[in-house]
Design an enzyme around this catalytic site. Structure first.
Site, PDB file in Angstrom:
ATOM      1  N   GLU A 234       0.889  -1.180   0.000  1.00 29.97           N
ATOM      2  CA  GLU A 234       0.000   0.000   0.000  1.00 29.97           C
ATOM      3  C   GLU A 234       0.917   1.218   0.000  1.00 29.97           C
ATOM      4  OE1 GLU A 234      -3.219   0.021  -0.196  1.00 29.97           O
ATOM      5  OE2 GLU A 234      -3.812  -2.004   0.365  1.00 29.97           O
ATOM      6  N   CYS A 269      -2.114   9.208   2.799  1.00 29.53           N
ATOM      7  CA  CYS A 269      -1.929   8.628   1.455  1.00 29.53           C
ATOM      8  C   CYS A 269      -3.055   9.037   0.522  1.00 29.53           C
ATOM      9  CB  CYS A 269      -1.866   7.112   1.550  1.00 29.53           C
ATOM     10  SG  CYS A 269      -3.323   6.374   2.316  1.00 29.53           S
TER      11      CYS A 269
HETATM   12  P1  NAD Z   1       8.124   5.298   4.839  1.00 32.86           P
HETATM   13  O1  NAD Z   1       8.074   4.588   3.545  1.00 32.86           O
HETATM   14  O2  NAD Z   1       9.244   6.214   5.130  1.00 32.86           O
HETATM   15  O3  NAD Z   1       8.087   4.254   6.062  1.00 32.86           O
HETATM   16  C1  NAD Z   1       7.171   3.179   6.104  1.00 32.86           C
HETATM   17  C2  NAD Z   1       7.819   2.001   6.824  1.00 32.86           C
HETATM   18  O4  NAD Z   1       8.925   1.520   6.033  1.00 32.86           O
HETATM   19  C3  NAD Z   1       8.394   2.338   8.188  1.00 32.86           C
HETATM   20  O5  NAD Z   1       8.177   1.230   9.052  1.00 32.86           O
HETATM   21  C4  NAD Z   1       9.878   2.551   7.907  1.00 32.86           C
HETATM   22  O6  NAD Z   1      10.694   2.306   9.044  1.00 32.86           O
HETATM   23  C5  NAD Z   1      10.139   1.570   6.788  1.00 32.86           C
HETATM   24  N1  NAD Z   1      11.180   1.998   5.848  1.00 32.86           N
HETATM   25  C6  NAD Z   1      11.547   3.257   5.524  1.00 32.86           C
HETATM   26  N2  NAD Z   1      12.510   3.242   4.589  1.00 32.86           N
HETATM   27  C7  NAD Z   1      12.749   1.947   4.299  1.00 32.86           C
HETATM   28  C8  NAD Z   1      13.630   1.278   3.406  1.00 32.86           C
HETATM   29  N3  NAD Z   1      14.468   1.942   2.614  1.00 32.86           N
HETATM   30  N4  NAD Z   1      13.620  -0.075   3.370  1.00 32.86           N
HETATM   31  C9  NAD Z   1      12.761  -0.760   4.155  1.00 32.86           C
HETATM   32  N5  NAD Z   1      11.902  -0.181   5.023  1.00 32.86           N
HETATM   33  C10 NAD Z   1      11.897   1.153   5.096  1.00 32.86           C
HETATM   34  O7  NAD Z   1       6.720   6.064   4.947  1.00 32.86           O
HETATM   35  P2  NAD Z   1       6.182   7.104   6.014  1.00 32.86           P
HETATM   36  O8  NAD Z   1       6.889   8.406   5.888  1.00 32.86           O
HETATM   37  O9  NAD Z   1       6.127   6.477   7.360  1.00 32.86           O
HETATM   38  O10 NAD Z   1       4.686   7.252   5.431  1.00 32.86           O
HETATM   39  C11 NAD Z   1       4.427   8.050   4.327  1.00 32.86           C
HETATM   40  C12 NAD Z   1       4.180   7.301   3.040  1.00 32.86           C
HETATM   41  O11 NAD Z   1       3.284   6.221   3.255  1.00 32.86           O
HETATM   42  C13 NAD Z   1       3.502   8.179   2.007  1.00 32.86           C
HETATM   43  O12 NAD Z   1       4.063   7.961   0.741  1.00 32.86           O
HETATM   44  C14 NAD Z   1       2.056   7.739   2.077  1.00 32.86           C
HETATM   45  O13 NAD Z   1       1.304   8.044   0.915  1.00 32.86           O
HETATM   46  C15 NAD Z   1       2.214   6.282   2.299  1.00 32.86           C
HETATM   47  N6  NAD Z   1       0.994   5.704   2.882  1.00 32.86           N
HETATM   48  C16 NAD Z   1       0.231   4.862   2.122  1.00 32.86           C
HETATM   49  C17 NAD Z   1      -0.962   4.365   2.639  1.00 32.86           C
HETATM   50  C18 NAD Z   1      -1.848   3.433   1.833  1.00 32.86           C
HETATM   51  O14 NAD Z   1      -2.775   2.833   2.409  1.00 32.86           O
HETATM   52  N7  NAD Z   1      -1.639   3.271   0.542  1.00 32.86           N
HETATM   53  C19 NAD Z   1      -1.363   4.711   3.938  1.00 32.86           C
HETATM   54  C20 NAD Z   1      -0.547   5.568   4.674  1.00 32.86           C
HETATM   55  C21 NAD Z   1       0.628   6.050   4.142  1.00 32.86           C
END
Ligand code: NAD
Length: 483
Positions: A234, A269
């Protein structure tokens, strides 16, 4: 990034600061290294063996009990507001919604995941919904509880156990919530990217569910692919809003539209991220929008009653959003500051909500996901043109169409490349527990909510006795194909 462990992947402590009150420590969690992740997966594996054997109704009962605990936190817990910067009322709403979702899963899962048996002239076929085993749930900070429970609820209902890796930017409230589950069913490991990758690629994990940004999603997908583990992704969105020429610009509709962009300071998101209005109504829309924002947007401390917009999550996020606004202005755009300010701007990562107009479609604030409190308002001339512009880019999470004529709106909705289209609303006011949510194109794959969201956590396995070989059957040549 604040909150990331000093030595990712190694033992340490994650310290979370309040983004509205810099320097105020909200809490600490231990960072898991590979050994702790291995242990959590092993423990989850052994708990799963007994859990999957329980009758579905008994598993559902555990979810109902957890729902009561989550509900009880809604009126009292301030942890989520302090770690995320989301207004207190929003955090309470998220907890209540999460509890409602667990109850929905408890009610629907036993039937949706039951065996299906057919016994007829063709033979006897049993379709069994088999749990994967251990599910890894890797989640973002912006809706830390519901985004974890959207995975934990259906995964447990289907007979899996779960290891959750929350965001280091909001690890506290979700950890407290997950204590509501019977020890052993849900394990929590904390850490950043390295911990997430180790968990996603772990050979003891048989299903990964990830919510977050595109870059992290790619890394998670790659790690899981190495272990041949299926992944639900997602990811981000750049949701268009199309106001058709007969859209009602009532006060309530415009307030809904404003909050669709600025709830959680735009860091959602499925926020309304690009607004398209007919050129003939642009001035009218602009005026009604700014007036509605004046009524509903109050930038302030998340713990103050009356605050509707808090700070953004980090200094980096504030910097990124300010750069997008400056870029829009540099391209000749007009920036209108929105709403009231009750925040001490220097005390936290506060960014004043802004509407930008007269920006080209290739400006970064239009072309990409801004994930912050700024939104562009763009003019269009005809519906064919706006349908093309709305679908530009790689992302396809949500979209919305606004019209006084529901038939017209539903007809236009078919033109979006989007996993979820809202009609006359956008963002959380348009969600439903029964409506599957997820992206198309590069916004990801797999679905959360709805029956589709339950089925993500079980694999269909078939047991088949062809009629030809049952007692009294007609038989078939040893190498023949069935007809
Ligand atoms: P993020 O991608 O920075 O982090 C999400 C998770 O991934 C965290 O647990 C983080 O520790 C981990 N992570 C970060 N970088 C990583 C990497 N390189 N390799 C592996 N894991 C990693 O996201 P965020 O800032 O916490 O949230 C924002 C993003 O999430 C936005 O793009 C938003 O649109 C998206 N989002 C999507 C939905 C959906 O349902 N589609 C819902 C909420 C947020």
């Amino acid at each position: 990034m604040p909150g990331e462990p000093a030595a990712p992947g190694g033992p340490g402590v994650i310290v979370r600061e309040n983004p509205a009150r810099l320097g105020e420590v909200v809490g600490r969690v231990p960072a898991a290294g590979p050994a702790q992740v291995d242990r959590a997966v092993r423990d989850a594996e052994s708990a799963q063996r007994a859990w999957r054997e329980l009758p579905a109704e008994e598993r559902a009962e555990i979810l109902r009990k957890a729902a009561d605990t989550v509900d009880a936190m809604a009126g009292t817990d301030v942890l989520m507001a302090r770690e995320t910067g989301k207004p207190l009322a929003d955090c309470a709403g998220e907890l209540r919604f999460a509890a409602a979702y667990l109850r929905w899963v408890a009610e629907k899962a036993p039937a949706a995941l039951a065996d299906r048996e057919t016994d007829d002239d063709a033979g006897r076929l049993v379709l069994r919904r088999r749990p994967y085993g251990v599910v890894a749930a890797i989640t973002p900070w912006n809706a830390p509880v519901i985004l974890a429970l959207l995975k934990v609820g259906p995964a447990l209902a289907a007979g899996n156990t779960v290891v959750v890796k929350p965001s280091p930017l909001a690890p506290l409230a979700v950890t407290r919530v997950l204590e509501a589950f019977r020890p052993g069913l849900v394990r929590v490991v904390h850490g950043g990217a390295a911990t997430a990758r180790h968990l996603a690629g772990h050979p003891g994990v048989h299903r990964v569910a990830f919510t977050g940004g595109s870059a992290a999603g790619r890394a998670i997908g790659a790690a899981a692919a190495e272990a041949v583990t299926p992944v639900l992704l997602e990811l981000g969105g750049n949701d268009p809003v199309v106001l058709l020429d007969d859209a009602d610009l009532t006060s309530a509709a415009m307030e809904r539209l404003v909050m669709a962009s600025f709830a959680t300071a735009g860091q959602v998101c499925m926020a309304a991220k690009r607004l398209y209005a007919p050129r003939s109504r642009l001035a009218e829309v602009h005026e009604a929008y700014v007036a509605a924002a004046e009524r509903v947007l109050v930038l302030g401390d998340p713990l103050d009653a009356g605050t509707t917009v808090g700070p953004v999550i980090s200094a980096e996020a504030a910097e990124r959003v300010r750069a997008l606004i400056a870029d829009a202005a540099g391209r000749g755009g007009t920036v209108t500051a929105l709403g009231a300010v009750r925040a001490d701007m220097e005390r936290g990562h506060f960014v004043r909500p802004a509407l930008v107009t007269d920006v080209p479609d290739d400006a970064p604030v239009v072309a990409g996901e801004q994930f912050g409190p700024v939104v562009p308002l763009l003019a269009y001339d005809d519906e064919d043109e706006v349908a093309v512009r709305a679908n530009a880019g790689d992302l396809g999470l949500g979209a919305s169409v606004w019209s006084a004529d529901e038939e017209r709106a539903f007809a236009f909705a078919r033109r979006f490349d989007a996993g979820f289209t809202f009609v006359n609303t956008h963002n959380r006011t348009g969600m439903a527990l029964r409506a599957p949510f997820g992206g198309v194109k590069r916004s990801g794959h797999g679905r959360e909510y709805g029956v589709e969201g339950l089925l993500e956590y079980a694999q269909t396995c078939a047991v088949h006795a062809p009629a030809a070989f049952r007692a009294g059957g007609a038989g078939m040549g040893a190498g023949a194909y069935p007809t």
